[in-house]
Design an enzyme around this catalytic site. Structure first.
Site, PDB file in Angstrom:
ATOM      1  N   LYS B 193       0.849  -1.185   0.000  1.00 23.34           N
ATOM      2  CA  LYS B 193       0.000   0.000   0.000  1.00 23.34           C
ATOM      3  C   LYS B 193       0.888   1.239   0.000  1.00 23.34           C
ATOM      4  CE  LYS B 193      -2.002   2.752   3.179  1.00 23.34           C
ATOM      5  NZ  LYS B 193      -1.840   3.969   2.381  1.00 23.34           N
ATOM      6  N   GLU B 269       9.171   1.044  11.135  1.00 24.29           N
ATOM      7  CA  GLU B 269      10.200   2.059  11.038  1.00 24.29           C
ATOM      8  C   GLU B 269       9.464   3.378  11.198  1.00 24.29           C
ATOM      9  OE1 GLU B 269      12.445   4.144   8.085  1.00 24.29           O
ATOM     10  OE2 GLU B 269      12.392   4.794  10.172  1.00 24.29           O
ATOM     11  N   CYS B 303      12.742  10.754   8.367  1.00 24.55           N
ATOM     12  CA  CYS B 303      12.592  10.217   9.722  1.00 24.55           C
ATOM     13  C   CYS B 303      13.867  10.391  10.545  1.00 24.55           C
ATOM     14  CB  CYS B 303      12.175   8.748   9.673  1.00 24.55           C
ATOM     15  SG  CYS B 303      13.171   7.748   8.552  1.00 24.55           S
ATOM     16  N   GLU B 400       8.032  15.537  16.680  1.00 23.96           N
ATOM     17  CA  GLU B 400       8.564  15.468  15.324  1.00 23.96           C
ATOM     18  C   GLU B 400       7.779  16.395  14.414  1.00 23.96           C
ATOM     19  OE1 GLU B 400       7.939  11.762  13.216  1.00 23.96           O
ATOM     20  OE2 GLU B 400       9.944  11.891  12.322  1.00 23.96           O
TER      21      GLU B 400
END
Lengths: 503, 452
Positions: B193, B269, B303, B400
């Protein structure tokens, strides 16, 4: 320095085409004459006639090659080039092998005498597989990080040796090139390769492919010459850090000796064999017979791991021998370029004489020639598929490696005795057992003193499974991950991060 | 909606054809029961690009069934490592062949500059595929000594089976490669996906999967809304493993769904708030380059972005202006403009999110050294923004942001730096600059991060 070109027109049932490529001593990406200007004749074993002459390499040429290889290692190869780049070039070389499959197979058939069909489907195909396999390893050369104590960082590096010498035989010329170049180049070494003086053509063709693939000059150097000149020069060279040899046990000893006496260079050897093939009463007979034929008659018996001593349990002995003989009789001997040929000539007059010498010894020592035992035809070096029976263990044909299409079939009663006889040899390259009882097969495999133990097959190799000898069949393993060790120098690095000492 | 659309490439006459259906069993097909497509936009211009099929739960079932059939019949243990290696290498070749087109499509949908997509994202992706192609025939078990008599023991590594893979929008092509390469190398089949924000390159890559010769059903591509397709994959009883890259908050949901459904294997992750430490012995010029890269690469949508910078007090006044000057040099603009070194943030949602953090930074009293001002033109632009005089409790320091927004703090001792660095629930990466070898080792040992 002039180069010569080998041109040949092939016209046959299996291959029609023109080949044309430079030959010579291949050093630093260029072809040249040998330092003495002498040549070696290349003979077509199907006819016994000279096909061409190629430059003879000499110890001086080896010196020149070492200089080029050292420079390449220091400047444009080794650890100066990332593994992914080494892998890329090896893959490119594999692509080129694939594009030129027919040509390479035709050269093998012309020079070695094996059939074009086998050369293409087995030798060249395997070469491509091996090159691609090692291309994949090139960027995966890992050392270890080892826990000691917090003030100390300890790790290993797997570094290339530098310049390595590689000496290969005539029985699988181009395939042996791939087995040697694959791991050596993947790990970052530069190479001086001596192909057999009997079968140099495919290796010389590969030289141009090396340039075309984009390897920097000097990374691969090819010097065709004699064992006692070029082979010796490589083995004793102070500028070569490792030698790898495939060939006879006799010559293997000389190489190890020369290495010991010169600079104690690292040595790996893949030598001869007299591999036992044990067929038990409960074997699948069809399977056993077909594989046994492949085990000794494939490649005209010129295979280091050939199953040349066939031990058949008494319950099926007669049936086995009858059908094995039938199969052997049905093998088609003929022109390597004919569509339906199974077996071509032996590689040379010398080999022919050697094999026939042992066959005569067999006859003289009182063994029964159950099949064959004679030359086939009167041109070229064909030998009939030969089966000896009624042998004694101390006969030369049972003890010595014949390296021809000569099988020794021995009856046995008791399994333990078969195992004992099988292991009663200075060799230990391979061994096979045929049985439908898998547990027994595995137990046999574990007890056979051989580097490769086959259960229900013979002469069956994969690029990723290691291969090599016990006892006097060799030192070290080729193929698989294990081959990387042959070309890696292990360095342990200890970094002191705070430990202070006092006097 | 299994039709193809042609997208125009700006400043050129070329068009890129994109199939807008779901890619299942090597064919592009419409959704079986969902008429509502996913609308895809160009973040540089805010313009609508095209609509692609959005997979429903039923579509996911179909894709999973296709992947299961392939695993049983044509992939998994039915194919040798040599063959898997060959096919993955072939796929790498095709991606390399089409790298310009793929880069342009990536730029249209994600906004990153074409040259970066081509020379970094795609180049890395090709390298990744080739790397794992090399592993495919090297999957080794062990033979283990028991007693040499009655028993032999071997470990036999086997492919897990059907893997659901959910990837983010920040590196669409590269995340695709990182996921498919190892899964294919060991023999798993895939239901992938891609992000609903950036589905286009995954669909284009699916064409290459078919061209390379992978059997139908080995890789299936199903763009879908996260709460629909993503949730369905995570909870699916027909999937043996789910791999997810994205936010920590969504990662939790994936983990939970896996646990409550069939205990499928999970790898995650997730996010980061990675610290970057500049010690006084560092090469200031180099450290400033790395620090700038650390927060500005991919417009901070990374990230592992080094989003918290801590500078030793003895060099702070020297270092920070140099960093600011370098950050200002980055040209953020339309990815088809050769001058652009960075693009917009990927979507309106991200744009609003990043700007709300910038506002919060101002509100909580941090000092805006550079940036912090919106542009007036269309496009989701965020220029390099550096906050100084930050406190640990500020939102911009704790959370973040996923944009080109850096928080800069100061430290005195090495231990203080380590403590500041580790004071986070994240632990993806950490960086340090020092020319003191022992310090480098000490500090890297002490940093609680997966990559140092």
């Amino acid at each position: 320095m002039s180069t010569t070109t080998f041109t040949y027109q092939f016209e046959s049932q299996t291959f029609t085409g023109n080949v044309s490529f430079p030959t010579g001593v291949f050093i630093d990406g260029k072809f040249s004459a040998g330092s003495k200007g002498t040549t070696i004749d290349v003979i077509n074993p199907s006819t016994g006639k000279v096909v061409t002459s190629i430059a003879e390499g000499t110890p001086d040429d080896v010196n020149r090659a070492v200089k080029a290889a050292k420079r390449a290692f220091d400047e444009s190869w080794g650890l100066k080039v990332p593994g992914s780049q080494r892998g890329k070039l090896l893959n490119k070389l594999a692509d080129l092998f694939e594009q030129h499959s027919d040509e390479l197979a035709a050269l093998e058939a012309l020079d070695n005498g094996k059939t074009f069909n086998w050369a293409k489907a087995a030798d060249v195909a395997a070469s491509i597989g091996v090159l691609r396999y090692y291309a994949g390893w090139a960027d995966k050369i890992h050392g270890q990080v080892i826990e000691t104590h917090e003030d100390n960082l300890a790790y290993t590096r797997h570094e290339p040796f530098g310049v390595v010498g590689q000496i290969i035989p005539w029985n699988f010329p181009v395939m042996m090139v791939s087995w040697k170049l694959g791991p050596a180049l993947a790990t970052g070494n530069t190479v001086i390769l001596k192909p057999s003086e009997f079968t140099p053509l495919s290796a010389l063709r590969v030289c141009s492919l090396i340039n075309e693939a984009g390897f920097p000059p000097g990374v691969v150097n090819v010097v065709v010459g004699y064992g006692n000149t070029v082979g010796q020069a490589i083995s004793e060279h102070l500028g070569i850090d490792k030698v790898a040899f495939t060939g006879s046990t006799l010559v293997g000893r000389k190489i190890m000796e020369a290495a010991a006496k010169s600079n104690l260079k690292n040595v790996t050897l893949e030598l001869g064999g007299k591999s036992p093939n044990i067929v038990l009463n409960d074997a699948d007979l069809d399977l056993a017979i077909n594989w046994s034929v492949h085990g000794i008659f494939w490649n005209h018996g010129q295979t280091c791991c050939a199953g040349s001593r066939i031990y058949v349990q008494s319950g099926i002995y007669d049936e086995f021998l009858r059908r094995f003989t039938e199969k052997a009789k049905s093998l088609k001997l003929g022109d390597p370029f004919a569509k339906d040929s199974y077996q071509g000539p032996q590689v040379s007059q010398i080999q022919f004489d050697r094999i026939m010498g042992l066959v005569d010894a067999g006859k003289k020592e009182g063994a029964t020639v159950h099949l064959g035992g004679e030359r086939h035809g009167n041109e070229g070096y064909w030998i009939q598929p030969t089966i000896f029976t009624d042998t004694k263990p101390d006969m030369r044909i049972v003890q010595e490696e014949i390296f021809g299409p000569v099988a020794v079939v021995i009856k046995f009663e008791d399994e333990e005795d078969a195992l004992r006889q099988a292991n009663d040899t200075l060799y230990g390259l391979a061994a096979a057992v045929f049985t439908t009882n898998l547990t027994k097969g595995i137990q046999f495999a574990h007890k056979l003193q051989a580097g490769t133990a086959w259960v229900n097959c013979v002469n069956s190799l994969q690029p990723n499974v290691p291969f090599g000898g016990y006892k006097q069949s060799g030192v070290g393993r080729e193929l698989g991950e294990y081959a990387l060790q042959n070309y890696s120098n292990i360095k342990s690095v200890h970094v002191n991060l705070g430990q202070v000492i006092q006097f | 909606m299994a039709k193809a659309v042609d997208l125009s490439v700006p400043s050129s006459n070329s068009k890129i054809r994109v199939h807008t259906g779901l890619f299942i069993n090597n064919e592009f097909v419409p959704s079986v029961d969902n008429p509502d497509p996913i609308n895809v936009f160009n973040p540089s211009t805010e313009e609508f690009l095209c609509a692609v099929a959005a997979a429903s739960e039923r579509d996911v079932d179909i894709a999973v069934a296709a992947a299961r059939k392939a695993f049983r019949e044509t992939w998994g243990k039915n194919v040798s490592g040599f063959e898997r290696s060959r096919l993955i290498n072939k796929l790498a070749d095709l991606i390399e062949r089409d790298k310009q087109t793929l880069a342009e499509l990536e730029c249209l949908n994600n906004g990153k500059p074409v040259k970066i997509a081509r020379d970094f994202d795609i180049s890395d992706s090709v390298g990744c595929l080739r790397y794992y192609a090399g592993w495919a025939d090297k999957i080794l078990g062990q033979s283990i000594e028991i007693d040499h008599k009655a028993k032999i023991a071997i470990t036999h590594p086997e492919p897990i089976g059907v893997c659901g893979q959910i990837i983010p929008w920040n590196y669409p092509i590269q995340m695709w490669a990182w996921k498919v390469a190892p899964a294919l190398a060991v023999g798993c089949t895939i239901v992938m996906k891609p992000s609903e924000i950036t589905p286009l390159t995954a669909l284009k890559l699916s064409e290459l999967v078919k061209e390379a010769g992978f059997p139908p059903g080995v890789i299936n591509t199903i763009p879908s809304l996260g709460p629909v397709g993503g949730a369905s994959l995570a909870a699916h009883k027909g999937i043996d493993k789910v791999a997810f890259t994205g936010s920590t908050i969504t990662g939790r949901k994936v983990f939970e769904a896996a646990a409550t459904s069939n205990l499928k294997k999970v790898s995650l992750e997730l996010g980061g708030k990675s610290p970057h430490l500049i010690f006084e012995s560092a090469n200031i010029e180099q450290a400033a380059n790395w620090a700038a890269l650390g927060i500005l690469y991919n417009t901070g949508q990374d990230c592992t972005a080094g989003s918290r910078l801590y500078v030793q007090d003895t060099i702070y006044d020297k270092f920070v202006p140099i960093l600011a000057a370098k950050a200002k040099e980055l040209v953020i603009g339309n990815g088809f403009d050769e001058r652009s070194g960075g693009g917009p943030v990927v979507s309106k949602t991200q744009y609003d999110r990043v700007w709300s953090y910038i506002e919060s930074g101002k509100k909580e009293g941090a000092n805006v050294l550079i940036g912090g001002e919106k542009r007036s033109e269309p496009g989701y632009w965020v220029d390099a923004t550096i906050f100084t005089d930050v406190r640990s409790d500020m939102k911009i320091v704790k959370e973040e942001i996923f944009g080109p927004v850096l928080s800069v703090g100061k430290f005195h001792t090495e231990q203080e730096a380590i403590d500041l660095a580790n004071d986070t629930t994240y632990g993806l990466a950490a960086g340090l600059h020092s020319t003191d070898q022992a310090q480098c080792h000490r500090v890297s040992s002490a940093l609680e991060a997966g990559t140092v």
